[in-house]
Design a protein around this motif. Structure first.
Motif, short mmCIF file in Angstrom:
data_model
loop_
_atom_site.label_atom_id
_atom_site.label_comp_id
_atom_site.label_asym_id
_atom_site.label_seq_id
_atom_site.Cartn_x
_atom_site.Cartn_y
_atom_site.Cartn_z
N ASN A 14 3.47 2.99 -3.90
CA ASN A 14 3.06 3.93 -4.96
C ASN A 14 4.05 5.09 -5.05
O ASN A 14 4.57 5.55 -4.05
N GLY A 15 4.29 5.57 -6.26
CA GLY A 15 5.18 6.72 -6.45
C GLY A 15 6.66 6.36 -6.46
O GLY A 15 7.51 7.26 -6.53
N HIS B 141 1.73 5.87 -15.56
CA HIS B 141 3.05 6.00 -14.96
C HIS B 141 3.92 6.96 -15.77
O HIS B 141 3.67 7.17 -16.96
N PHE C 198 0.86 -0.69 -9.43
CA PHE C 198 0.79 0.37 -8.41
C PHE C 198 0.47 1.69 -9.08
O PHE C 198 0.23 1.75 -10.28
N LYS C 199 0.50 2.77 -8.28
CA LYS C 199 0.12 4.07 -8.84
C LYS C 199 1.33 4.99 -8.93
O LYS C 199 2.16 5.03 -8.02
N GLY C 200 1.42 5.73 -10.02
CA GLY C 200 2.37 6.83 -10.13
C GLY C 200 3.83 6.43 -10.04
O GLY C 200 4.66 7.16 -9.48
N ILE C 201 4.19 5.27 -10.59
CA ILE C 201 5.60 4.85 -10.57
C ILE C 201 6.37 5.71 -11.58
O ILE C 201 5.89 6.00 -12.68
N SER D 59 3.59 -1.91 -12.64
CA SER D 59 2.50 -1.09 -13.20
C SER D 59 1.19 -1.31 -12.44
O SER D 59 0.23 -0.57 -12.62
N THR E 31 0.82 -1.22 0.00
CA THR E 31 0.00 0.00 0.00
C THR E 31 0.85 1.26 0.00
O THR E 31 0.31 2.35 -0.17
N THR E 32 2.15 1.14 0.21
CA THR E 32 2.99 2.35 0.33
C THR E 32 4.11 2.40 -0.71
O THR E 32 5.03 3.21 -0.59
#
Ligand code: CP
Length: 338
Positions: free
Chosen positions: A158-159, A212, A184-187, A182, A155-156
């Protein structure tokens, strides 16, 4: 996905819930991988470990993972020692061997070949690398390593800012890892390679379509700046027309201790699927980094055992028996400090 009885051919099969289940089981099995506890959930099961390309880590860690869970392994390595040298097809070889064993692991030099094995098999098949295609178990252990090293969770993450460096064209580990990240969010993907060895366009498009950031560069210094993970790769000389053609790319992106200290975030972790090319003209991760705290490559290989144990337990449908099966071991293992 449903793990039990499924082939594992691509990271595209996984969602975040699957990763959570897999990694929880992997964490539970860490004392078994270290030889501190024994587990026999695969007692009576037989793995066919089929490697038609060179391998040290993947072949031996799948083998060790199956044995650590109480199973037994039979294997074949190289075409020359199998009847494929006599012209037998992937289909026939797979159908035959799947009648002997309960699960197969297959590495093969052609992209798509492991799916051919799966299509003909009576038992689940795990892709251990199909040419320049995919290497899903490597990507899973890479992600497991990142979470542990960075003290993050699903959960952490992302980014994340990750640099992938080297042969991104033929390196199947980065193909699988990029697709897995991919989820996850905002890699932020920094893809550092010679122009001729860029990440395949379909994968770059896939990452961008999922929102991304993808920066492609030939400049190592710009590429690694501010990254939390630097994932180096070997020039895959076995996939070039000739060794000479591969030779001109070797050493292009060599990272040594001085480079790391000067250009990288001091908290960045250095990863590599291995084998690294230790020859002096290559040295994508120099030996002078061997005792560096940020060099995660051997912790990464250690994680390969637990992730592959968890894959076996899930695909064989035995994960719910792990807790009840854990036993003390009858020996005292003593690690030698190096
Ligand atoms: N990372 C990896 O696939 O290593 P091997 O080729 O030694 O299996």
């Amino acid at each position: 996905m449903q793990f039990h009885g499924s082939h594992i051919l691509s990271v595209e099969q996984f969602g975040l819930t699957d990763l959570s289940v897999l990694f929880q089981n992997a964490a539970k099995l860490e004392p078994v991988a270290r030889g501190e506890l024994a587990c026999n959930v695969l007692d009576g099961a037989l793995l066919g470990n089929l490697f038609f390309e060179p391998s040290t880590r993947t072949r031996m860690s799948f083998d060790a993972a199956f044995c650590r869970l109480g199973g037994r392994v039979c294997d074949t390595t190289g075409f020359q020692f199998s009847s494929m040298a006599k012209g037998e097809s992937n289909h026939d070889a797979s159908r035959v061997i799947s009648g002997y064993v309960d699960i197969m692991v297959v590495r093969h030099p052609q992209m798509g070949s492991v799916k051919e094995f799966a299509d003909a098999s009576l038992v689940p098949v795990i892709n251990a690398g199909d040419g320049p295609g995919e290497h899903p178990s490597q990507a899973l252990l890479d992600l497991y390593t990142m979470l542990k090293e960075l003290k993050r969770d699903l959960t952490t993450i992302n980014g994340l800012r990750v640099a992938m460096v080297g042969d991104l064209r033929f390196g199947r580990t980065v193909h699988s890892l990029a697709k897995l990240l991919s989820l996850f969010k905002g890699i932020h993907f920094h893809l550092v390679s010679p122009a001729e060895l860029r990440m395949p366009a379909d994968i770059v498009d896939f990452l961008r379509a999922r929102g991304h950031t993808v920066k492609e560069t030939t400049d190592l210094i710009a590429g690694v700046a501010n990254c939390e993970v630097i994932y180096a790769t070997r020039i895959q000389e076995e996939r070039f027309e000739s060794v000479d053609e591969a030779q001109r790319f070797k050493g292009s992106y060599a990272i040594n201790r001085a480079f790391f200290d000067h250009y990288c975030d001091p908290k960045a972790i250095l990863m590599h699927p291995l084998p690294r090319d230790n020859r002096s003209e290559s040295c994508e991760l120099n030996n002078d980094l061997n005792n560096h705290s940020q060099l995660a490559i051997f912790r990464q290989t250690d994680n390969g055992i637990v992730v592959r144990m968890a894959m076996f337990a899930l695909v064989m449908g035995m994960q719910d028996q792990i807790d009840a099966s854990l036993r003390p071991v009858g020996f005292k293992k003593k690690l030698i400090a190096v």
